[in-house]
Each structure stands twice: as structure tokens, then as C-alpha cells.
Design a protein around this motif. Structure first.
Motif, PDB file in Angstrom:
ATOM      1  N   PHE A 111      39.328  17.802  50.460  1.00 16.61           N
ATOM      2  CA  PHE A 111      40.714  17.357  50.320  1.00 16.61           C
ATOM      3  C   PHE A 111      41.211  16.654  51.579  1.00 16.61           C
ATOM      4  O   PHE A 111      42.418  16.607  51.839  1.00 16.61           O
ATOM      5  N   THR A 112      40.285  16.075  52.333  1.00 11.74           N
ATOM      6  CA  THR A 112      40.642  15.376  53.559  1.00 11.74           C
ATOM      7  C   THR A 112      41.340  14.054  53.245  1.00 11.74           C
ATOM      8  O   THR A 112      40.943  13.320  52.339  1.00 11.74           O
ATOM      9  N   CYS A 113      42.379  13.757  54.013  1.00 14.15           N
ATOM     10  CA  CYS A 113      43.088  12.483  53.900  1.00 14.15           C
ATOM     11  C   CYS A 113      43.179  11.843  55.277  1.00 14.15           C
ATOM     12  O   CYS A 113      43.298  12.545  56.284  1.00 14.15           O
ATOM     13  N   GLU A 114      43.128  10.522  55.319  1.00 17.30           N
ATOM     14  CA  GLU A 114      43.218   9.786  56.573  1.00 17.30           C
ATOM     15  C   GLU A 114      44.181   8.615  56.403  1.00 17.30           C
ATOM     16  O   GLU A 114      44.202   7.957  55.356  1.00 17.30           O
ATOM     17  N   ALA A 115      44.984   8.356  57.435  1.00 16.00           N
ATOM     18  CA  ALA A 115      45.857   7.184  57.423  1.00 16.00           C
ATOM     19  C   ALA A 115      45.013   5.920  57.362  1.00 16.00           C
ATOM     20  O   ALA A 115      43.976   5.820  58.023  1.00 16.00           O
ATOM     21  N   ALA A 116      45.466   4.954  56.560  1.00 21.05           N
ATOM     22  CA  ALA A 116      44.721   3.709  56.371  1.00 21.05           C
ATOM     23  C   ALA A 116      45.710   2.554  56.309  1.00 21.05           C
ATOM     24  O   ALA A 116      45.971   1.991  55.250  1.00 21.05           O
ATOM     25  N   GLY A 117      46.301   2.209  57.465  1.00 19.76           N
ATOM     26  CA  GLY A 117      47.304   1.155  57.486  1.00 19.76           C
ATOM     27  C   GLY A 117      48.520   1.559  56.683  1.00 19.76           C
ATOM     28  O   GLY A 117      49.126   2.602  56.955  1.00 19.76           O
TER      29      GLY A 117
END
Length: 243
Positions: free
Chosen positions: A26-32
Motif C-alpha cells: 500500500f505504498t504511495c509516492e508523490a509524483a508531481g
């Protein structure tokens, strides 16, 4: 002769050497202007795994990929790896003029037994903000640009022969938890280069399916729902904006 897809895959190998790899369920990363999330919410229904990679961002455009291998539970979705817009949300349908979007994608590899869709997942609710797939949700609107292996959306066929944005669609509908699901499924086969105005879909639902213009756009997500099989799905570019 080199194909465009083979050239892109070659460039991808270089790009991903320094790109952001996501492996957590359930990992999320900022992407612009987006957030990239794995969301392996249905993994317990099968056996396998999945990773996603942010390739690049520029303005309101994002490029990413996901690769998976899933087995067992052929009728169960295992995940929805996706990007969600951080900026295109919060507007009431009555105040929306246009929601232009463009999505170019390809399967670099896919197994012969693949069952998966490539889809928009759009959420409407009675308040400007709200977490998708919760009590804050009134409607889930899916737009299937691809559906392989005989899979079907929630519910049953509502209307066939719909023409929106230069493509033909079959509309499925049915309840899921406390919200109603409307799924526009491509009747033209895979649409790997999609340019459209999402407001055309909203206006269709308002005019024909009783969706109120008082509803708020709470989230626009785009990604893939694999059931079984294996694939490397490359999102060469995706963008969406609001006016």
C-alpha cells in the motif's frame, strides 16, 4: 526495423535505473501533480506479487509502469496500481466546463492467460473532499480502455451503443457497498492512445442515469486491475486537467 514500443522499452531500461521503485502493498509516492500508489488490496485472493515504478513527471504529465504476476482466484481483482491527480478534484459537476485528458499506454509484455483491465476510476460524492471507496462515495465511474480475458465490471449491462469522445462504449451499472458503479467499457477493443474530455461522460450520466450536478468530483485515478496472469504495463504518458 525498430518499432516505437521497442525503442520506448529500451529507453525505459535506462530511465528506471534511477526511477522510484515502489514495492510495498500500500505504498504511495508523490509524483508531481499526482500520487502513485500500489494498492494491492485484493492480494489475499491469490498468489503472486507486483511492483510499480515512477519514471518521470513534467507539469501535469506523468509516466510510470507496473509489473505483476498473479495466480489463483481468476475472478478476483488483486490490485489497482494507479496514479491519482492531486489537483483535479473538489469541483461540483455543475461548475465543471471541461476535464481534458490524454493517456498513452502499452503492454511491453503480457502472458497468454492475462485477465486484467486498464481503466479510469473516478469518484463522486456529496462533499468536495472524501476518500474513495468509503462512506464519502456516492458514485464510482470507471472507463475501461482495455478488458482482457473475459472479465466483467460490477453489475450488468445497462446500455449498449453509446458514442462518447469518438469511441463506442457499453455501460455497465450496479451497486458496490454504499455507492453505485457505472463502467464504460470500450466496444472498440483496446484504446492505447486515448484523448478525451471526461466531462462528456459526466454529462451523459447526468442526462441519462440520474446523477445530480450537485455531486462533487472527489478523485480521478488511472491504472490497472489485474486478476491473473503476468504483464509489464507501461504508461508512456498520462495527463488530466480541469476547467
Amino acid at each position: 526495423m525498430f518499432s516505437l514500443s521497442s525503442v520506448f522499452v529500451g529507453l525505459l531500461c535506462v530511465a528506471t535505473a534511477s526511477a522510484q521503485l515502489i514495492t510495498g502493498a500500500f505504498t504511495c509516492e508523490a509524483a508531481g501533480e499526482y500520487t502513485l500508489c500500489q494498492n494491492l488490496w485484493g492480494a489475499a485472493a491469490g498468489v503472486g506479487g507486483q511492483n510499480s515504478t515512477l519514471i518521470s513527471t513534467s507539469g501535469n504529465e506523468v509516466s510510470w509502469m507496473t509489473n505483476w504476476t498473479w495466480a489463483n482466484g481468476p475472478n478476483n481483482v488483486k490490485s489497482y496500481a494507479n496514479v491519482e491527480s492531486s489537483t483535479v478534484k473538489g469541483a461540483q459537476l455543475s461548475n465543471i466546463t471541461s476535464v481534458p485528458t490524454a493517456w498513452n499506454w502499452t503492454y511491453a509484455t503480457k502472458s497468454s492467460d492475462i485477465r486484467a483491465d486498464v481503466s479510469y476510476d473516478i469518484w463522486l460524492g456529496t462533499t468536495p473532499d472524501g476518500t474513495p471507496a468509503t462512506t464519502a462515495s456516492s458514485y464510482e465511474i470507471m472507463i475501461w480502455l482495455s478488458g482482457l480475458g473475459g472479465i466483467q465490471p460490477v453489475g450488468s449491462v445497462n446500455t449498449s451503443g453509446i458514442q462518447i469522445g469518438g469511441h463506442n462504449w457499453t455501460l455497465w451499472s450496479g451497486p458496490n457497498a454504499n455507492w453505485e458503479v457505472f463502467s464504460f467499457v470500450s466496444a472498440d477493443g483496446d484504446i492505447t492512445s486515448f484523448t478525451s474530455d471526461l466531462n462528456d461522460f459526466f454529462e451523459y450520466l447526468v442526462a441519462n442515469q440520474g446523477v445530480s450536478t450537485s455531486q462533487f468530483l472527489q478523485a480521478i485515478q488511472t491504472g490497472t486491475e489485474p486478476f491473473v496472469g503476468s504483464a509489464d504495463l507501461i504508461i508512456e504518458s498520462f495527463s488530466v486537467s480541469l476547467s
